[in-house]
Motif scaffolding. Structure first.
Motif, mmCIF file in Angstrom:
data_model
loop_
_atom_site.group_PDB
_atom_site.id
_atom_site.type_symbol
_atom_site.label_atom_id
_atom_site.label_comp_id
_atom_site.label_asym_id
_atom_site.label_seq_id
_atom_site.Cartn_x
_atom_site.Cartn_y
_atom_site.Cartn_z
ATOM 1 N N THR A 1 20.912 47.649 54.467
ATOM 2 C CA THR A 1 20.602 48.233 55.772
ATOM 3 C C THR A 1 21.798 48.095 56.709
ATOM 4 O O THR A 1 22.133 49.044 57.428
ATOM 5 N N VAL A 2 22.444 46.929 56.702
ATOM 6 C CA VAL A 2 23.631 46.709 57.540
ATOM 7 C C VAL A 2 24.704 47.738 57.195
ATOM 8 O O VAL A 2 25.310 48.347 58.092
ATOM 9 N N LYS A 3 24.930 47.958 55.894
ATOM 10 C CA LYS A 3 25.933 48.942 55.462
ATOM 11 C C LYS A 3 25.567 50.348 55.936
ATOM 12 O O LYS A 3 26.409 51.082 56.437
ATOM 13 N N GLU A 4 24.299 50.722 55.736
ATOM 14 C CA GLU A 4 23.883 52.079 56.098
ATOM 15 C C GLU A 4 23.977 52.301 57.602
ATOM 16 O O GLU A 4 24.428 53.358 58.050
ATOM 17 N N ILE A 5 23.568 51.306 58.387
ATOM 18 C CA ILE A 5 23.658 51.432 59.851
ATOM 19 C C ILE A 5 25.120 51.566 60.275
ATOM 20 O O ILE A 5 25.444 52.314 61.192
ATOM 21 N N GLY A 6 26.010 50.871 59.579
ATOM 22 C CA GLY A 6 27.432 50.946 59.905
ATOM 23 C C GLY A 6 28.060 52.289 59.572
ATOM 24 O O GLY A 6 29.028 52.702 60.201
ATOM 25 N N HIS A 7 27.513 52.996 58.570
ATOM 26 C CA HIS A 7 28.115 54.254 58.122
ATOM 27 C C HIS A 7 27.472 55.505 58.688
ATOM 28 O O HIS A 7 28.119 56.533 58.782
ATOM 29 N N ARG A 8 26.193 55.423 59.041
ATOM 30 C CA ARG A 8 25.493 56.644 59.442
ATOM 31 C C ARG A 8 25.938 57.138 60.815
ATOM 32 O O ARG A 8 26.109 56.360 61.753
ATOM 33 N N PHE A 9 26.063 58.459 60.910
ATOM 34 C CA PHE A 9 26.528 59.097 62.137
ATOM 35 C C PHE A 9 25.575 58.858 63.306
ATOM 36 O O PHE A 9 26.011 58.622 64.434
ATOM 37 N N ASP A 10 24.252 58.915 63.043
ATOM 38 C CA ASP A 10 23.290 58.787 64.141
ATOM 39 C C ASP A 10 23.224 57.365 64.710
ATOM 40 O O ASP A 10 22.619 57.151 65.747
ATOM 41 N N LEU B 1 14.601 49.850 61.925
ATOM 42 C CA LEU B 1 13.458 49.271 61.201
ATOM 43 C C LEU B 1 13.032 50.188 60.062
ATOM 44 O O LEU B 1 12.739 49.714 58.954
ATOM 45 N N ASP B 2 13.013 51.494 60.311
ATOM 46 C CA ASP B 2 12.648 52.448 59.259
ATOM 47 C C ASP B 2 13.620 52.387 58.081
ATOM 48 O O ASP B 2 13.207 52.442 56.924
ATOM 49 N N VAL B 3 14.914 52.270 58.375
ATOM 50 C CA VAL B 3 15.920 52.156 57.314
ATOM 51 C C VAL B 3 15.664 50.878 56.510
ATOM 52 O O VAL B 3 15.705 50.885 55.277
ATOM 53 N N PHE B 4 15.374 49.779 57.213
ATOM 54 C CA PHE B 4 15.109 48.497 56.540
ATOM 55 C C PHE B 4 13.863 48.596 55.657
ATOM 56 O O PHE B 4 13.861 48.132 54.510
ATOM 57 N N LYS B 5 12.808 49.236 56.165
ATOM 58 C CA LYS B 5 11.573 49.406 55.376
ATOM 59 C C LYS B 5 11.852 50.219 54.115
ATOM 60 O O LYS B 5 11.336 49.913 53.036
ATOM 61 N N GLU B 6 12.681 51.256 54.255
ATOM 62 C CA GLU B 6 13.045 52.092 53.109
ATOM 63 C C GLU B 6 13.753 51.252 52.033
ATOM 64 O O GLU B 6 13.462 51.378 50.840
ATOM 65 N N LYS B 7 14.643 50.371 52.459
ATOM 66 C CA LYS B 7 15.372 49.510 51.517
ATOM 67 C C LYS B 7 14.439 48.477 50.876
ATOM 68 O O LYS B 7 14.584 48.155 49.695
ATOM 69 N N ILE B 8 13.474 47.976 51.641
ATOM 70 C CA ILE B 8 12.493 47.019 51.113
ATOM 71 C C ILE B 8 11.690 47.681 49.995
ATOM 72 O O ILE B 8 11.474 47.098 48.927
#
Length: 163
Positions: free
Chosen positions: A24-33, A63-70
């Protein structure tokens, strides 16, 4: 002949939660939004995760991104107890508690369910934060597992020590 038994537990694989958090940390760091939103997610102690962002919507999106990874890691969302985003200074903070163990209320509810709907001759004992289910017939234990998997319990449960 001795009774067969298994234990019903609610345990969290902390390594998998940690892996989901790192993804999740990686995805939040890379995503444009998430650019320039100050969005971050991190551990806050052993059993809590904290999300920070500059808006309530970004905190919920993280939180949604984290839930998706869980879910991708094969964990149940029932282990998460997410609070509401609260304004703290200039940023929103959201605390997520991890729920582990079966409390007395849920243990009694599961035990009653087994007694009422399960096969005759099956006994359920509460042992701390887990339940031991025993019976003379292994088939009855399989029926109990099937019964509990079909019910929507408020907690994530696993079946261990089947013998």
């Amino acid at each position: 002949m001795a009774d067969s038994s298994f234990d019903i537990v609610s345990k969290i694989d902390h390594q998998e939660v940690d892996n989901a958090l790192n993804q999740t940390v990686k995805e939040i760091g890379h995503r444009f939004d998430f650019k320039n939103t100050g969005a971050a997610i991190s551990w806050s102690g052993q059993q809590n995760i904290e999300i920070k962002a500059n808006s309530e919507e970004r905190a919920n999106a993280a939180l949604d991104v984290f839930k998706e990874k869980i879910i991708k890691r094969g964990l149940s969302l029932k282990i998460l107890d997410a609070g509401e985003p609260k304004l703290s200074g200039k940023e929103y903070r959201m605390m997520i508690a991890l729920k582990e163990g079966i409390d007395q209320e849920h243990a009694k509810k599961i035990s009653k369910l087994i007694r009422d709907e399960g096969p005759k001759g099956v006994k359920a004992q509460i042992q701390g934060e887990e339940l031991r289910v025993s019976s003379k017939k292994k088939d009855d234990l399989q029926d109990v597992i099937t019964l509990l998997k079909g019910k929507d319990l408020d907690i994530a449960v696993q079946f261990v020590n089947y013998r």
